[in-house]
Design a protein around this motif. Structure first.
Motif, PDB file in Angstrom:
ATOM      1  N   THR A 178      -2.763  -3.931 -12.289  1.00  8.50           N
ATOM      2  CA  THR A 178      -3.940  -4.491 -11.633  1.00  8.50           C
ATOM      3  C   THR A 178      -3.979  -3.967 -10.204  1.00  8.50           C
ATOM      4  OG1 THR A 178      -4.273  -6.534 -12.900  1.00  8.50           O
ATOM      5  CG2 THR A 178      -4.885  -6.594 -10.590  1.00  8.50           C
ATOM      6  N   VAL A 179      -5.083  -3.329  -9.849  1.00 11.22           N
ATOM      7  CA  VAL A 179      -5.263  -2.821  -8.487  1.00 11.22           C
ATOM      8  C   VAL A 179      -5.857  -3.937  -7.635  1.00 11.22           C
ATOM      9  CG1 VAL A 179      -6.409  -1.122  -7.030  1.00 11.22           C
ATOM     10  CG2 VAL A 179      -5.601  -0.470  -9.320  1.00 11.22           C
ATOM     11  N   VAL A 180      -5.127  -4.341  -6.610  1.00 14.54           N
ATOM     12  CA  VAL A 180      -5.621  -5.343  -5.665  1.00 14.54           C
ATOM     13  C   VAL A 180      -6.347  -4.653  -4.516  1.00 14.54           C
ATOM     14  CG1 VAL A 180      -4.994  -7.286  -4.178  1.00 14.54           C
ATOM     15  CG2 VAL A 180      -3.693  -6.852  -6.284  1.00 14.54           C
ATOM     16  N   ARG A 181      -5.693  -3.616  -3.964  1.00 15.42           N
ATOM     17  CA  ARG A 181      -6.284  -2.802  -2.901  1.00 15.42           C
ATOM     18  C   ARG A 181      -5.860  -1.355  -3.115  1.00 15.42           C
ATOM     19  NH1 ARG A 181      -4.121  -5.083   2.505  1.00 15.42           N
ATOM     20  NH2 ARG A 181      -2.292  -5.481   1.197  1.00 15.42           N
ATOM     21  N   TRP A 182      -6.794  -0.427  -2.938  1.00 14.17           N
ATOM     22  CA  TRP A 182      -6.469   0.980  -3.132  1.00 14.17           C
ATOM     23  C   TRP A 182      -5.684   1.515  -1.942  1.00 14.17           C
ATOM     24  CZ3 TRP A 182      -7.269   4.235  -7.290  1.00 14.17           C
ATOM     25  CH2 TRP A 182      -7.975   3.669  -8.357  1.00 14.17           C
ATOM     26  N   GLY A 183      -4.684   2.356  -2.252  1.00 18.39           N
ATOM     27  CA  GLY A 183      -3.875   2.985  -1.220  1.00 18.39           C
ATOM     28  C   GLY A 183      -2.994   4.046  -1.845  1.00 18.39           C
ATOM     29  N   ALA A 184      -2.068   4.590  -1.064  1.00 21.33           N
ATOM     30  CA  ALA A 184      -1.209   5.679  -1.530  1.00 21.33           C
ATOM     31  C   ALA A 184      -0.378   5.291  -2.742  1.00 21.33           C
ATOM     32  CB  ALA A 184      -0.297   6.130  -0.393  1.00 21.33           C
ATOM     33  N   VAL A 185      -0.070   4.000  -2.893  1.00 18.84           N
ATOM     34  CA  VAL A 185       0.752   3.552  -4.018  1.00 18.84           C
ATOM     35  C   VAL A 185       0.106   3.866  -5.364  1.00 18.84           C
ATOM     36  CG1 VAL A 185      -0.246   1.221  -4.020  1.00 18.84           C
ATOM     37  CG2 VAL A 185       2.046   1.594  -4.957  1.00 18.84           C
ATOM     38  N   MET A 186      -1.226   3.961  -5.402  1.00 16.51           N
ATOM     39  CA  MET A 186      -1.904   4.232  -6.673  1.00 16.51           C
ATOM     40  C   MET A 186      -1.501   5.578  -7.252  1.00 16.51           C
ATOM     41  SD  MET A 186      -3.364   1.468  -6.776  1.00 16.51           S
ATOM     42  CE  MET A 186      -3.547   0.239  -5.497  1.00 16.51           C
ATOM     43  N   GLN A 187      -1.161   6.542  -6.392  1.00 11.35           N
ATOM     44  CA  GLN A 187      -0.847   7.893  -6.832  1.00 11.35           C
ATOM     45  C   GLN A 187       0.622   8.074  -7.188  1.00 11.35           C
ATOM     46  OE1 GLN A 187      -2.884   9.222  -3.013  1.00 11.35           O
ATOM     47  NE2 GLN A 187      -3.375  10.944  -4.358  1.00 11.35           N
ATOM     48  N   LYS A 188       1.415   7.011  -7.049  1.00 14.80           N
ATOM     49  CA  LYS A 188       2.849   7.108  -7.300  1.00 14.80           C
ATOM     50  C   LYS A 188       3.209   6.537  -8.667  1.00 14.80           C
ATOM     51  CE  LYS A 188       4.120   6.612  -2.412  1.00 14.80           C
ATOM     52  NZ  LYS A 188       4.905   5.810  -1.431  1.00 14.80           N
ATOM     53  N   PRO A 189       3.891   7.314  -9.516  1.00 12.87           N
ATOM     54  CA  PRO A 189       4.394   6.741 -10.770  1.00 12.87           C
ATOM     55  C   PRO A 189       5.372   5.611 -10.472  1.00 12.87           C
ATOM     56  CG  PRO A 189       4.487   9.143 -10.819  1.00 12.87           C
ATOM     57  CD  PRO A 189       4.178   8.755  -9.403  1.00 12.87           C
ATOM     58  N   LEU A 190       5.296   4.548 -11.262  1.00 15.16           N
ATOM     59  CA  LEU A 190       6.146   3.379 -11.040  1.00 15.16           C
ATOM     60  C   LEU A 190       7.379   3.369 -11.932  1.00 15.16           C
ATOM     61  CD1 LEU A 190       3.437   0.574 -10.732  1.00 15.16           C
ATOM     62  CD2 LEU A 190       4.455   1.984  -8.922  1.00 15.16           C
ATOM     63  N   GLY A 191       7.472   4.341 -12.839  1.00 12.38           N
ATOM     64  CA  GLY A 191       8.618   4.386 -13.732  1.00 12.38           C
ATOM     65  C   GLY A 191       8.438   3.590 -15.006  1.00 12.38           C
ATOM     66  N   GLN A 192       7.208   3.154 -15.299  1.00  9.24           N
ATOM     67  CA  GLN A 192       6.950   2.508 -16.580  1.00  9.24           C
ATOM     68  C   GLN A 192       7.107   3.539 -17.698  1.00  9.24           C
ATOM     69  OE1 GLN A 192       3.039   1.099 -15.188  1.00  9.24           O
ATOM     70  NE2 GLN A 192       3.633  -0.942 -15.868  1.00  9.24           N
ATOM     71  N   ILE A 193       7.529   3.115 -18.868  1.00  7.63           N
ATOM     72  CA  ILE A 193       7.697   4.043 -19.982  1.00  7.63           C
ATOM     73  C   ILE A 193       6.394   4.781 -20.261  1.00  7.63           C
ATOM     74  CG2 ILE A 193       8.161   4.216 -22.460  1.00  7.63           C
ATOM     75  CD1 ILE A 193      10.085   1.874 -22.157  1.00  7.63           C
ATOM     76  N   PHE A 194       5.285   4.056 -20.209  1.00  9.95           N
ATOM     77  CA  PHE A 194       3.958   4.613 -20.471  1.00  9.95           C
ATOM     78  C   PHE A 194       3.048   4.116 -19.361  1.00  9.95           C
ATOM     79  CE2 PHE A 194      -0.101   4.313 -23.080  1.00  9.95           C
ATOM     80  CZ  PHE A 194      -0.287   5.683 -23.188  1.00  9.95           C
ATOM     81  N   GLU A 195       2.375   5.028 -18.652  1.00 12.31           N
ATOM     82  CA  GLU A 195       1.535   4.562 -17.551  1.00 12.31           C
ATOM     83  C   GLU A 195       0.405   5.527 -17.230  1.00 12.31           C
ATOM     84  OE1 GLU A 195       3.140   4.387 -13.482  1.00 12.31           O
ATOM     85  OE2 GLU A 195       4.918   5.459 -14.194  1.00 12.31           O
ATOM     86  N   ILE A 196      -0.643   4.946 -16.644  1.00 17.35           N
ATOM     87  CA  ILE A 196      -1.756   5.707 -16.088  1.00 17.35           C
ATOM     88  C   ILE A 196      -1.574   5.752 -14.577  1.00 17.35           C
ATOM     89  CG2 ILE A 196      -4.252   5.776 -15.703  1.00 17.35           C
ATOM     90  CD1 ILE A 196      -4.632   4.293 -18.320  1.00 17.35           C
ATOM     91  N   VAL A 197      -1.665   6.953 -14.002  1.00 20.58           N
ATOM     92  CA  VAL A 197      -1.519   7.121 -12.560  1.00 20.58           C
ATOM     93  C   VAL A 197      -2.808   7.722 -12.001  1.00 20.58           C
ATOM     94  CG1 VAL A 197      -0.174   8.155 -10.695  1.00 20.58           C
ATOM     95  CG2 VAL A 197       0.958   7.511 -12.841  1.00 20.58           C
ATOM     96  N   PRO A 198      -3.623   6.942 -11.267  1.00 19.92           N
ATOM     97  CA  PRO A 198      -4.811   7.515 -10.626  1.00 19.92           C
ATOM     98  C   PRO A 198      -4.402   8.612  -9.649  1.00 19.92           C
ATOM     99  CG  PRO A 198      -4.913   5.119 -10.625  1.00 19.92           C
ATOM    100  CD  PRO A 198      -3.519   5.495 -11.045  1.00 19.92           C
ATOM    101  N   LEU A 258       0.805  -1.219   0.000  1.00 25.49           N
ATOM    102  CA  LEU A 258       0.000   0.000   0.000  1.00 25.49           C
ATOM    103  C   LEU A 258       0.839   1.272   0.000  1.00 25.49           C
ATOM    104  CD1 LEU A 258      -2.803  -1.078   2.492  1.00 25.49           C
ATOM    105  CD2 LEU A 258      -3.102  -0.573   0.059  1.00 25.49           C
ATOM    106  N   ARG A 259       2.071   1.188   0.514  1.00 25.41           N
ATOM    107  CA  ARG A 259       2.941   2.360   0.568  1.00 25.41           C
ATOM    108  C   ARG A 259       3.889   2.458  -0.625  1.00 25.41           C
ATOM    109  NH1 ARG A 259       4.864   2.844   6.926  1.00 25.41           N
ATOM    110  NH2 ARG A 259       2.772   2.992   7.845  1.00 25.41           N
ATOM    111  N   GLY A 260       3.828   1.487  -1.511  1.00 27.60           N
ATOM    112  CA  GLY A 260       4.685   1.525  -2.680  1.00 27.60           C
ATOM    113  C   GLY A 260       5.983   0.766  -2.539  1.00 27.60           C
ATOM    114  N   ARG A 261       6.125  -0.012  -1.463  1.00 26.87           N
ATOM    115  CA  ARG A 261       7.333  -0.818  -1.293  1.00 26.87           C
ATOM    116  C   ARG A 261       7.208  -2.095  -2.115  1.00 26.87           C
ATOM    117  NH1 ARG A 261       7.016  -0.438   5.203  1.00 26.87           N
ATOM    118  NH2 ARG A 261       4.936  -1.162   4.590  1.00 26.87           N
ATOM    119  N   GLU A 262       8.295  -2.449  -2.812  1.00 24.67           N
ATOM    120  CA  GLU A 262       8.249  -3.617  -3.680  1.00 24.67           C
ATOM    121  C   GLU A 262       8.234  -4.905  -2.862  1.00 24.67           C
ATOM    122  OE1 GLU A 262      10.375  -5.355  -7.727  1.00 24.67           O
ATOM    123  OE2 GLU A 262      10.901  -3.366  -6.936  1.00 24.67           O
TER     124      GLU A 262
END
Length: 243
Positions: free
Chosen positions: A139-159, A71-75
């Motif tokens: 794929t969103v399993v559970r909503w949390g702060a990680v959804m708002q963080k870019p993951l570094g994909q070349i092309f991505e959607i960030v809620p 949820l916090r964006g930790r891998e």
């Protein structure tokens, strides 16, 4: 016995029967995506295709990355297995988000329109156009702060919301290309939804419905001076449930 693979490794096992079959098959460049379908054992089966509801097998060597985050964006750890009929992903039980990247390779044609062969232009004598197709997914399993963080994909959607959206209420998202806001990206619900375009800040407003939602983003860009292609093609699917 199936051999488990790590998330960061490139999967080299080939599902396509022969190279000749690839040359003869119809062009799988456009309107094809990669996504995850949940299974009954708490994992996910990777799917490829989607055009007109059809799925296809794909070469696992094209799979570049599968990452899971809390949820916090930790891998987190994530097992990727080659199984009969495809690839299965089993993330850590704490996973809130799973991200996938697939390089579908180069395609080219000797004609201005029509089907393309799965070859770069420099390997297809007489080719006049080419495409390098890349596919991305979350794929969103559970909503949390990680959804708002870019993951570094070349092309991505960030809620732009860290909390689960509600059916019938607008959800703001941002489209990024190489980490920067992208204007003019086409977004729609699956293939059939009415499209909308991202603004100058890469932002767009979409309205989810009850049940499973699949938001698609598409971007094409011309390429100059590359002997392999004349266009880069990026497609992204964001999958999440609304209760």
């Amino acid at each position: 016995m199936f051999q488990p693979l790590t998330c960061k490794s490139v999967i080299a096992r080939i599902l396509c029967t022969t190279a000749t079959a690839w040359l003869l098959c119809a062009n799988p460049v456009y309107a094809h995506n990669v996504w995850l379908e949940p299974d009954a054992q708490g994992g996910y089966v990777m799917q490829f295709g989607g055009h007109e509801g059809k799925t296809e097998t794909f070469d696992p060597a094209k799979l570049q990355r599968v990452h899971a985050y809390d949820l916090r964006g930790r891998e987190l750890s994530c097992d990727v297995q080659s199984v009969r009929g495809g690839i299965r992903v089993k993330p850590d039980a704490r996973a809130a988000l799973i991200a996938v990247e697939l390089d579908n390779g180069y395609f080219s044609s000797v004609k201005p329109e029509g089907d393309m062969l799965p070859l770069p232009m420099d390997k297809n004598p007489g080719a006049v156009r080419g495409v390098h197709a890349r596919k991305f997914h979350k794929t969103v399993v559970r909503w949390g702060a990680v959804m708002q963080k870019p993951l570094g994909q070349i092309f991505e959607i960030v809620p732009q919301a860290g909390k689960a959206p509600h059916a019938g209420q607008p959800l703001k998202v941002q489209v990024l290309l190489n980490g920067k806001p992208l204007a003019g990206a086409r977004l729609s619900w699956n293939e059939a939804g009415a499209p909308t375009l991202s603004d100058a800040q890469g932002m767009a407003s979409v309205t989810p419905s009850a049940g499973t939602n699949i938001l698609q983003a598409i971007w094409r860009e011309a390429v100059q001076g590359d002997v392999k292609t004349t266009q880069n093609s990026y497609e992204f699917l964001l999958r999440f449930a609304v209760h």
